[in-house]
Write a protein that holds these residues in place. Structure first.
Motif, PDB file in Angstrom:
ATOM      1  N   CYS A 138     -23.450  68.074 -14.308  1.00 43.11           N
ATOM      2  CA  CYS A 138     -22.649  67.332 -13.315  1.00 43.11           C
ATOM      3  C   CYS A 138     -23.309  67.351 -11.940  1.00 43.11           C
ATOM      4  N   ALA A 139     -23.963  68.455 -11.609  1.00 44.52           N
ATOM      5  CA  ALA A 139     -24.658  68.545 -10.322  1.00 44.52           C
ATOM      6  C   ALA A 139     -25.797  67.527 -10.255  1.00 44.52           C
ATOM      7  N   ASP A 140     -26.534  67.370 -11.363  1.00 43.74           N
ATOM      8  CA  ASP A 140     -27.599  66.363 -11.411  1.00 43.74           C
ATOM      9  C   ASP A 140     -27.039  64.952 -11.277  1.00 43.74           C
ATOM     10  N   ILE A 141     -25.944  64.700 -11.957  1.00 44.44           N
ATOM     11  CA  ILE A 141     -25.307  63.377 -11.897  1.00 44.44           C
ATOM     12  C   ILE A 141     -24.883  63.058 -10.461  1.00 44.44           C
ATOM     13  N   THR A 142     -24.256  64.022  -9.801  1.00 46.18           N
ATOM     14  CA  THR A 142     -23.796  63.832  -8.420  1.00 46.18           C
ATOM     15  C   THR A 142     -24.968  63.578  -7.477  1.00 46.18           C
ATOM     16  N   LYS A 143     -26.076  64.282  -7.728  1.00 41.14           N
ATOM     17  CA  LYS A 143     -27.248  64.104  -6.865  1.00 41.14           C
ATOM     18  C   LYS A 143     -27.820  62.695  -7.014  1.00 41.14           C
ATOM     19  N   TYR A 144     -27.925  62.209  -8.248  1.00 36.06           N
ATOM     20  CA  TYR A 144     -28.402  60.836  -8.449  1.00 36.06           C
ATOM     21  C   TYR A 144     -27.483  59.826  -7.763  1.00 36.06           C
ATOM     22  N   ALA A 145     -26.179  59.995  -7.928  1.00 40.59           N
ATOM     23  CA  ALA A 145     -25.234  59.075  -7.290  1.00 40.59           C
ATOM     24  C   ALA A 145     -25.409  59.108  -5.774  1.00 40.59           C
ATOM     25  N   GLY A 146     -25.781  60.274  -5.250  1.00 41.01           N
ATOM     26  CA  GLY A 146     -25.966  60.428  -3.815  1.00 41.01           C
ATOM     27  C   GLY A 146     -27.172  59.704  -3.255  1.00 41.01           C
ATOM     28  N   TRP A 147     -28.090  59.282  -4.130  1.00 37.47           N
ATOM     29  CA  TRP A 147     -29.234  58.511  -3.639  1.00 37.47           C
ATOM     30  C   TRP A 147     -28.779  57.231  -2.937  1.00 37.47           C
ATOM     31  N   ALA A 148     -27.592  56.760  -3.243  1.00 35.72           N
ATOM     32  CA  ALA A 148     -27.068  55.551  -2.605  1.00 35.72           C
ATOM     33  C   ALA A 148     -26.872  55.739  -1.103  1.00 35.72           C
ATOM     34  N   SER A 149     -26.803  56.990  -0.655  1.00 36.07           N
ATOM     35  CA  SER A 149     -26.572  57.257   0.770  1.00 36.07           C
ATOM     36  C   SER A 149     -27.864  57.297   1.582  1.00 36.07           C
ATOM     37  N   TYR A 150     -29.018  57.151   0.924  1.00 34.17           N
ATOM     38  CA  TYR A 150     -30.291  57.158   1.651  1.00 34.17           C
ATOM     39  C   TYR A 150     -30.333  55.959   2.594  1.00 34.17           C
ATOM     40  N   LYS A 151     -30.706  56.183   3.824  1.00 42.48           N
ATOM     41  CA  LYS A 151     -30.498  55.173   4.863  1.00 42.48           C
ATOM     42  C   LYS A 151     -31.613  54.138   4.992  1.00 42.48           C
ATOM     43  N   LYS A 160     -34.303  41.413  -9.141  1.00 43.22           N
ATOM     44  CA  LYS A 160     -32.956  41.070  -9.589  1.00 43.22           C
ATOM     45  C   LYS A 160     -32.737  41.340 -11.066  1.00 43.22           C
ATOM     46  N   ASN A 161     -33.802  41.438 -11.841  1.00 41.96           N
ATOM     47  CA  ASN A 161     -33.672  41.617 -13.294  1.00 41.96           C
ATOM     48  C   ASN A 161     -33.853  43.066 -13.728  1.00 41.96           C
ATOM     49  N   VAL A 162     -33.737  44.012 -12.785  1.00 43.59           N
ATOM     50  CA  VAL A 162     -33.954  45.430 -13.092  1.00 43.59           C
ATOM     51  C   VAL A 162     -32.708  46.257 -12.779  1.00 43.59           C
ATOM     52  N   ARG A 163     -32.334  47.084 -13.729  1.00 45.83           N
ATOM     53  CA  ARG A 163     -31.318  48.123 -13.526  1.00 45.83           C
ATOM     54  C   ARG A 163     -32.052  49.467 -13.560  1.00 45.83           C
ATOM     55  N   THR A 164     -31.845  50.308 -12.560  1.00 45.27           N
ATOM     56  CA  THR A 164     -32.428  51.647 -12.558  1.00 45.27           C
ATOM     57  C   THR A 164     -31.344  52.677 -12.882  1.00 45.27           C
ATOM     58  N   ILE A 165     -31.695  53.653 -13.725  1.00 47.29           N
ATOM     59  CA  ILE A 165     -30.776  54.740 -14.062  1.00 47.29           C
ATOM     60  C   ILE A 165     -31.531  56.061 -14.000  1.00 47.29           C
ATOM     61  N   GLY A 166     -30.822  57.140 -13.727  1.00 51.10           N
ATOM     62  CA  GLY A 166     -31.441  58.443 -13.543  1.00 51.10           C
ATOM     63  C   GLY A 166     -31.400  59.309 -14.791  1.00 51.10           C
ATOM     64  N   TYR A 167     -32.473  60.051 -15.013  1.00 47.59           N
ATOM     65  CA  TYR A 167     -32.608  60.920 -16.186  1.00 47.59           C
ATOM     66  C   TYR A 167     -31.888  62.252 -15.993  1.00 47.59           C
ATOM     67  N   VAL A 168     -31.075  62.615 -16.996  1.00 49.17           N
ATOM     68  CA  VAL A 168     -30.419  63.921 -17.057  1.00 49.17           C
ATOM     69  C   VAL A 168     -30.507  64.403 -18.503  1.00 49.17           C
ATOM     70  N   HIS A 169     -30.732  65.676 -18.710  1.00 52.25           N
ATOM     71  CA  HIS A 169     -30.735  66.189 -20.087  1.00 52.25           C
ATOM     72  C   HIS A 169     -29.578  67.168 -20.278  1.00 52.25           C
ATOM     73  N   SER A 227     -37.547  66.106 -14.682  1.00 51.07           N
ATOM     74  CA  SER A 227     -36.581  66.369 -15.759  1.00 51.07           C
ATOM     75  C   SER A 227     -35.161  66.328 -15.195  1.00 51.07           C
ATOM     76  N   GLY A 228     -34.938  65.397 -14.302  1.00 48.37           N
ATOM     77  CA  GLY A 228     -33.701  65.259 -13.552  1.00 48.37           C
ATOM     78  C   GLY A 228     -34.046  64.802 -12.146  1.00 48.37           C
ATOM     79  N   PRO A 229     -33.119  64.867 -11.213  1.00 45.60           N
ATOM     80  CA  PRO A 229     -33.364  64.364  -9.858  1.00 45.60           C
ATOM     81  C   PRO A 229     -34.228  65.264  -8.987  1.00 45.60           C
TER      82      PRO A 229
END
Length: 290
Positions: A108-121, A87-96, A64-66
């Motif tokens: 906002c904390a959930d949104i920031t956490k999803y955006a932070g997935w980009a930092s996974y190495k 290439k034909n897929v966009r992924t987006i994260g669920y927040v309620h 129900s979120g990240p």
């Protein structure tokens, strides 16, 4: 004079044809709330592979979120990374947002956490934006609901700007929303209900209240039909109507809780791709601007 008239008609038809050819296709929207046990997401991978020119927007939802951790668990990491490989897929994260009852700081904390997935190495699990569930459809007293959603959109834009993404934002009131909300969303789910409520696909996405959503482009709207119990022929007919209305995203499912994939997934994707003109064609849309 006749020749000039004929030429004018000819060039007008060329312009109309070119415009139709360049319009964005209707995308498949997938509320992917099914946990990625081995093989669970395989039916989705298969249709994505079968229709490589058909765009998909996939909503990932670990808890129900990240979830509580900085990154999702190993099964989600593997699943999201595979989705991101297409290439034909966009992924987006669920927040309620619980119809604006949820504290904005928690959202906002959930949104920031999803955006932070980009930092996974070690794998690409970055999502491109946010699906905001239980969103309001009315602006509220003193525009309170609208202001809340403005803040949500601002948080998404800010968080994803740091990752180089534009923060695609889809909100879900599940019904016709006041047109003011489109200023703070890239797409709005204007219908999420069982088939039994889906009476008039030609007019469904326009409210009778002309001050509300009249004139809102179909491309900015999304349609989710749940608990589909009618025939395959009826499903194909309704999907044809949805694509003809230039609706931005669509999902039809026989499952009421988004917890299973059936044969209807192949019907959905195959028919939408066909109506988009993306079957047996060299026409390619490339990677969506994630």
């Amino acid at each position: 004079m006749y020749l000039l008239s004929t030429l004018a008609t000819f060039f007008l038809m060329l312009a109309i044809t070119a415009s139709a050819a360049n319009k964005p296709p209707t995308a498949i929207l997938i509320p992917l709330y099914l946990y990625p046990t081995p093989g669970a997401w395989d039916p989705l991978y298969q249709v994505i592979t079968t229709y490589p020119n058909q765009p998909f927007t996939v909503i990932v939802n670990p808890n129900s979120g990240p979830g509580d951790s900085q990154f999702p668990d190993a099964n989600y990491i593997a699943g999201v990374a595979k989705l991101n490989s297409f290439k034909n897929v966009r992924t987006i994260g669920y927040v309620h947002v619980s119809y604006v009852a949820r504290h904005l700081a928690d959202v906002c904390a959930d949104i920031t956490k999803y955006a932070g997935w980009a930092s996974y190495k070690t794998a690409n699990i970055a999502v491109s934006g946010i699906f905001v569930d239980e969103a309001p459809s009315e602006v509220g007293a003193g525009n309170a609901n609208l202001i809340y959603m403005e803040n949500v959109r601002g948080a998404i834009s800010k968080a994803f700007a740091a990752t180089g993404k534009d923060g695609f934002t889809m909100t879900n009131p599940g019904t016709i929303a006041d047109k003011s909300f489109y200023e703070y969303a890239d797409s709005i789910v204007s219908y999420e209900s069982p088939l039994s409520s889906y009476y008039d696909p030609d007019t469904l996405q326009t409210s009778k209240d002309t001050s509300k959503s009249a004139g809102t482009p179909g491309s900015l709207q999304s349609i989710i039909v749940t608990s589909f119990t009618s025939s395959e022929a009826r499903e194909r007919y309704l999907l044809q109507k949805v694509v003809a209305r230039d609706i931005g995203h669509v999902y039809f499912t026989r499952d009421p809780d988004y917890q299973a994939f059936g044969s209807d997934l192949k019907i959905l994707v195959g028919e939408v791709a066909k109506q988009n003109g993306l079957v047996n064609t060299r026409k390619r849309w490339g990677r969506i601007d994630f």
